[in-house]
Design an enzyme around this catalytic site. Structure first.
Site, mmCIF file in Angstrom:
data_model
loop_
_atom_site.group_PDB
_atom_site.id
_atom_site.type_symbol
_atom_site.label_atom_id
_atom_site.label_comp_id
_atom_site.label_asym_id
_atom_site.label_seq_id
_atom_site.Cartn_x
_atom_site.Cartn_y
_atom_site.Cartn_z
ATOM 1 N N VAL A 120 0.830 -1.208 0.000
ATOM 2 C CA VAL A 120 0.000 0.000 0.000
ATOM 3 C C VAL A 120 0.866 1.260 0.000
ATOM 4 C CG1 VAL A 120 -1.785 1.284 1.243
ATOM 5 C CG2 VAL A 120 -1.872 -1.214 1.163
ATOM 6 N N LYS A 163 -12.682 -4.520 12.121
ATOM 7 C CA LYS A 163 -13.357 -3.519 11.287
ATOM 8 C C LYS A 163 -14.729 -3.184 11.872
ATOM 9 C CE LYS A 163 -10.874 -5.403 7.329
ATOM 10 N NZ LYS A 163 -10.930 -6.457 6.288
ATOM 11 N N VAL A 198 -11.270 0.223 7.020
ATOM 12 C CA VAL A 198 -12.456 -0.634 6.961
ATOM 13 C C VAL A 198 -12.893 -0.802 5.508
ATOM 14 C CG1 VAL A 198 -14.847 -0.945 7.697
ATOM 15 C CG2 VAL A 198 -13.213 0.189 9.220
ATOM 16 N N LYS A 210 -6.503 -1.067 10.878
ATOM 17 C CA LYS A 210 -7.732 -1.389 11.613
ATOM 18 C C LYS A 210 -7.462 -1.869 13.026
ATOM 19 C CE LYS A 210 -7.554 -5.654 8.989
ATOM 20 N NZ LYS A 210 -6.502 -5.239 8.050
ATOM 21 N N ILE A 263 -13.865 0.918 -0.262
ATOM 22 C CA ILE A 263 -15.262 1.364 -0.113
ATOM 23 C C ILE A 263 -15.310 2.566 0.827
ATOM 24 C CG2 ILE A 263 -17.565 0.694 0.659
ATOM 25 C CD1 ILE A 263 -16.811 -2.209 0.196
#
Lengths: 434, 434
Positions: A15, A207, A134, A107, A138
């Site tokens: 990431v 989450k 989370v 998280k 989205i």
């Protein structure tokens, strides 16, 4: 041109490297949309020399992420180290303590220390953002913090673990066993060598703990979540559920009840005709039931370098453009203590699969035990027989109407004590989505 | 306590009255979340005396919405009058011109004057917010303006008209005719007495025009949308599509192509196993395909007083808490002119239903015309016969592989010229969702 937002990234794994590349390759888009440049100025990683596909030559390099967070000349600190404690926690504390806003995808950190860190951010007049923590790409955090801010939430639930959903989808579509799907998930890099964290439901629970706080304005309490993994879901369960018109998903659910707030992660039967039942593979989905909106659902990639980096980037853009709401949606001193609802008081329908000794009267005895516990049955079906003579068993599938979890457990204990069962019964909850 | 945000609402229909009630009944929640009170101070409506379920006694009342927008002591103007021109347009112009931010749910206004109004907002250093204008309670505007801001969009599409989706869902699930479903939709208040605007696809087109601009950074061009309504979809089409594994939905699609940006609204076949195929009844859904995220989908209520008011309220909360991004995601002077892709150049699969005179060689002649036009067929099925002797016809369903729309039209013209067809052929596009 307003002055640039200077960013430091700690952690250059998938990431982090993806984010660093995006900040360089998408600089033009970012200036367009954020109204000012976002400049990566400092990084921290284990290996300084590794080529990660971006130009690191002009960046300040820190061996120590905590020093980066505490000393670098930055306007935002991005924590992508991972882990609930240790360097991740220390570096986030260091940044917030000196008023530097933090963006994280962590998280576990939020689930364990979210309230403390929200308070630290508020005390220092700065922000803590965590869209990527989370459901990956989205935008559920922004939706809950901003778009639903006038709504009262009654339930938030979803498919929050891509590994489990990938496995359950393959079991359903191809009739494969749990073990075969787990091995494939590991081969594809969707599951770790030790998959317990994913398939045991613990990742989804972290989450969920964050969503619960946002939904109900309560302190994060990840230790009070009822967690059941998917290990015990069999190909037989999936086939029987399909015949009954259901899909089996690992659901994470937080729900307001009369006795408190239920937080639970477990495999659940959901109606196959619902959109969430069609959320397949590593895709995640979150639905929120509210007083004003009824129900909304968001679905998309739950993981992946670029998708997660996109969510981190959207948080950074928010830092660049303006004011963001309080970390957990409302001021941290307004958060209520979390009040746990007992799982034994959970109300719902149940799917029960039992291997029953094939004797005259077994059906009647089972039905009687259910009735004794005030459990009304929607269906009772015998699916297959195995063995012969004294060893003969039949697989019996029960579906109950809404009842109390405690009653179901009592009934199953009584049936077991009656000596009708060959092995442990399977009990799965049915989640109503309407 | 920071000073309140004073709001004026023009238009007290279903949404306006719901919003006014929410501002009063949810005042505590709003202060919590917005960090300051939001006070309704002025309203404008046709009937001053009507009881709308909120306390209007202390509010300034304006006969004229334009005067409210231009003169009232407010910090935000909420336009809920409706219509693309007239009072709605004048009042929004009046507010923006004096630097008062505007919140509107008016898709027609945005579709026709969005760029002009965005420019007016920017010139006066204020904001124009319109979450409720597209897909009601689904936070698609915020998602596209903020959460996806680092992404390059390749396609945005969705189910944007609840009336059509309600009718198509009932046709599919109950095998009802178009006319029966339309009458029910009218009886339930889902469709107007003159339903053309909804079932003709024009309502969805207005919403699409706004999404296109946000997705591609182009000027809004609602006049360049290819629009086909659902009037010609028959129960036979829906049944045949279901047999082939598809659902028929009215889709609005904006898509980047080599020749420009396609904007199109038409009934489309989508795979029944996709989550969007399960979006039923008046529910709306929007999906966005991007470079970083892959695909995300949002589903929820597309209309309704409380759901729409909730979206308006979220915009007002954004005004109360901080800075919002430029109206159309990027500064208005950075918007590119919209470059239209021709529908004849559209590439995709097609579903074709023909009533064919039942003569030897008809199948072969049809297949030959398709081949002449380089159209490769996935299937060709004869579904039913009707009539006798010379009047005998057969219903033939073709499904093509990916091809050009122009080729399909050429082939159908040739088949028609050959004299094989009894009546007009039906042509529906197949939308790939992967």
């Amino acid at each position: 041109m307003t002055k640039p937002l200077r960013i430091g990234i700690a952690g250059l794994g998938t990431v982090g490297a993806s984010l660093a590349r995006l900040l360089q390759t998408k600089a033009d888009t970012i200036v367009h949309r954020a109204g000012r440049p976002i400049e990566l100025v400092a990084v921290s990683a284990r290996d300084r020399t590794k080529d990660r596909g971006f130009d690191a030559s002009s960046l300040a390099f820190f061996e120590d992420a905590v020093r980066l967070a505490g000393e670098a000349e930055i306007d935002g600190f991005v924590e992508l180290i991972g882990g609930s404690d240790g360097v991740a926690l220390e570096s986030v504390r260091a940044a917030l303590s000196r008023g530097i806003p933090v963006v994280t995808a962590n998280k576990a950190l939020l689930a364990h220390h979210g309230v403390e860190l929200a308070r630290l951010a508020a005390e220092n007049g700065t922000e803590l953002l965590y869209e990527a923590a989370v459901a990956g790409g989205i935008p559920i955090i922004k939706t809950m913090r901003e778009s639903l801010s006038g709504n009262e939430v009654s339930r938030v639930y979803g498919i929050l673990n891509g590994t489990c959903n990938y496995m359950l989808t393959r079991m359903e579509r191809e009739g494969l066993s749990f073990d075969v799907c787990l091995k494939d998930a590991q081969d594809l890099g969707y599951a770790e060598a030790d998959p317990t964290f994913d398939i045991g439901g613990f990742d989804a629970a972290h989450k969920l703990a964050i969503l619960t706080s946002l939904a109900f304005g309560t302190e994060i309490d990840s230790g009070s979540i009822y967690v059941e993994g998917i290990e015990k879901v069999t190909a037989e369960d999936i086939a029987a559920a399909a015949d009954l018109g259901y899909s089996i998903k690992l659901l994470a659910v937080a729900q307001r009840t009369d006795t408190g707030i239920e937080q639970r992660v477990h495999p659940a039967l959901i109606p196959a005709a619902e959109a969430m039942a069609q959320v397949s593979g590593v895709t995640n989905a979150v639905a929120v039931d509210t007083d004003l909106l009824g129900s909304i659902m968001l679905a998309g990639p739950g993981a992946g370098g670029d998708a997660t980096a996109s969510a981190v980037l959207s948080d950074i853009m928010d830092l660049a453009t303006g004011v963001v709401p309080p970390t957990l949606g409302i001021p941290v001193d307004k958060l209520q203590p979390y009040r746990r609802a007992r799982m034994r008081a959970h109300e719902g329908g149940y799917y029960i699969r039992m291997s029953v000794h094939d004797q005259v009267g077994a059906f009647a005895a089972i039905a009687a035990r259910m009735a004794e516990n005030q459990i009304s049955l929607e269906s009772i079906v015998q699916r297959q027989r195995a063995g012969k003579g004294d060893k003969a068993t039949a697989m019996v599938i029960l579906v109950t109407h809404e009842t109390m979890e405690n009653s179901v457990r009592e009934a199953l204990r009584a049936i077991s004590d009656d000596g009708h069962l060959a092995g442990e019964p399977q009990m799965l909850r049915i989640e109503r989505l309407d």
